[in-house]
Design an enzyme around this catalytic site. Sequence first.
Site, PDB file in Angstrom:
ATOM      1  N   THR A  35      96.573   0.728  18.677  1.00 53.90           N
ATOM      2  CA  THR A  35      97.880   0.368  19.251  1.00 53.90           C
ATOM      3  C   THR A  35      98.676   1.617  19.602  1.00 53.90           C
ATOM      4  OG1 THR A  35      97.900  -1.636  17.908  1.00 53.90           O
ATOM      5  CG2 THR A  35     100.004  -0.943  18.858  1.00 53.90           C
TER       6      THR A  35
ATOM      7  N   ASP B 105      96.813   1.321  11.561  1.00 58.70           N
ATOM      8  CA  ASP B 105      95.617   0.735  10.948  1.00 58.70           C
ATOM      9  C   ASP B 105      94.399   1.394  11.606  1.00 58.70           C
ATOM     10  OD1 ASP B 105      93.855  -0.943   9.627  1.00 58.70           O
ATOM     11  OD2 ASP B 105      94.286  -2.686  10.846  1.00 58.70           O
TER      12      ASP B 105
HETATM   13  P1  IMP Z   1      96.066  -0.824  14.922  1.00 56.64           P
HETATM   14  O1  IMP Z   1      96.077  -0.906  16.405  1.00 56.64           O
HETATM   15  O2  IMP Z   1      94.732  -1.248  14.339  1.00 56.64           O
HETATM   16  O3  IMP Z   1      96.510   0.492  14.347  1.00 56.64           O
HETATM   17  O4  IMP Z   1      97.012  -1.948  14.386  1.00 56.64           O
HETATM   18  C1  IMP Z   1      98.359  -1.858  14.460  1.00 56.64           C
HETATM   19  C2  IMP Z   1      98.993  -3.240  14.410  1.00 56.64           C
HETATM   20  O5  IMP Z   1      98.168  -4.191  13.716  1.00 56.64           O
HETATM   21  C3  IMP Z   1     100.264  -3.139  13.617  1.00 56.64           C
HETATM   22  O6  IMP Z   1     101.363  -2.842  14.456  1.00 56.64           O
HETATM   23  C4  IMP Z   1     100.353  -4.513  13.008  1.00 56.64           C
HETATM   24  O7  IMP Z   1     100.998  -5.397  13.902  1.00 56.64           O
HETATM   25  C5  IMP Z   1      98.923  -4.992  12.842  1.00 56.64           C
HETATM   26  N1  IMP Z   1      98.427  -4.800  11.466  1.00 56.64           N
HETATM   27  C6  IMP Z   1      97.475  -3.951  11.041  1.00 56.64           C
HETATM   28  N2  IMP Z   1      97.281  -4.031   9.712  1.00 56.64           N
HETATM   29  C7  IMP Z   1      98.170  -4.964   9.270  1.00 56.64           C
HETATM   30  C8  IMP Z   1      98.478  -5.492   7.959  1.00 56.64           C
HETATM   31  O8  IMP Z   1      97.914  -5.141   6.908  1.00 56.64           O
HETATM   32  N3  IMP Z   1      99.453  -6.448   7.928  1.00 56.64           N
HETATM   33  C9  IMP Z   1     100.113  -6.882   9.041  1.00 56.64           C
HETATM   34  N4  IMP Z   1      99.872  -6.402  10.269  1.00 56.64           N
HETATM   35  C10 IMP Z   1      98.900  -5.457  10.385  1.00 56.64           C
END
Ligand code: IMP
Length: 175
Positions: free
Chosen positions: A101, A97
């Site tokens: 993470t 996203d």
């Molecule tokens: P990032 O650190 O923003 O890339 O987010 C990664 C984590 O956010 C993923 O492993 C998911 O657990 C959660 N996440 C991000 N977008 C979604 C979504 O649309 N649905 C469910 N979980 C999400």
Amino acid sequence: METLLDEKQLRDGVRRMARDITDHYQDRPLTIIGILTGSVVLLADMIRLLEMPLRVGVLQARSYHGATTTRGELVINDELMPDIQNREVLLVDDIFDTGYTLREVISRIKKLNPSSVLSAVLLHKEDRCEVEMAPDFVGFHIPDKFVVGYGLDYEDEYRNLPYLAALEEADLKTQ
Ligand code: IMP
Ligand code: MG
């Protein structure tokens, strides 16, 4: 809820990704690390499509604390990880996203001296990336919608849906 990817589309996407991963690593031994909890369904489906000598481990990364957009502090628990020193590592996560993470997990993993680290995600959300990196293997590019199913949750529910659905305003719990 609106279905974004049905079971067949998911299966085909995971197969495509598994082929790309196989082409990359050939017969070299690989350690796959699934990022809990969102990767469990992908992890289970993916490893059964790979034929190289394979080790499987998990780590946990938590950041969302229930909300759909606000980012909490990232907590990484790597106590369940196998030894990855001098091994080729492929991190597997449900979705890329903002990318925070995966970026943090990769920097943590690199401290354990693997010989290589790449990443595979089922989903890549368009236009949300806030970091200078991209995952190496991607199943599907999806629009900026909050999605659930096939491992992805909303407040720890819906992970068991066999398809991927976008939540609509009416599905969100009002606090
Ligand atoms: P990032 O650190 O923003 O890339 O987010 C990664 C984590 O956010 C993923 O492993 C998911 O657990 C959660 N996440 C991000 N977008 C979604 C979504 O649309 N649905 C469910 N979980 C999400
Ligand atoms: Mg998650």
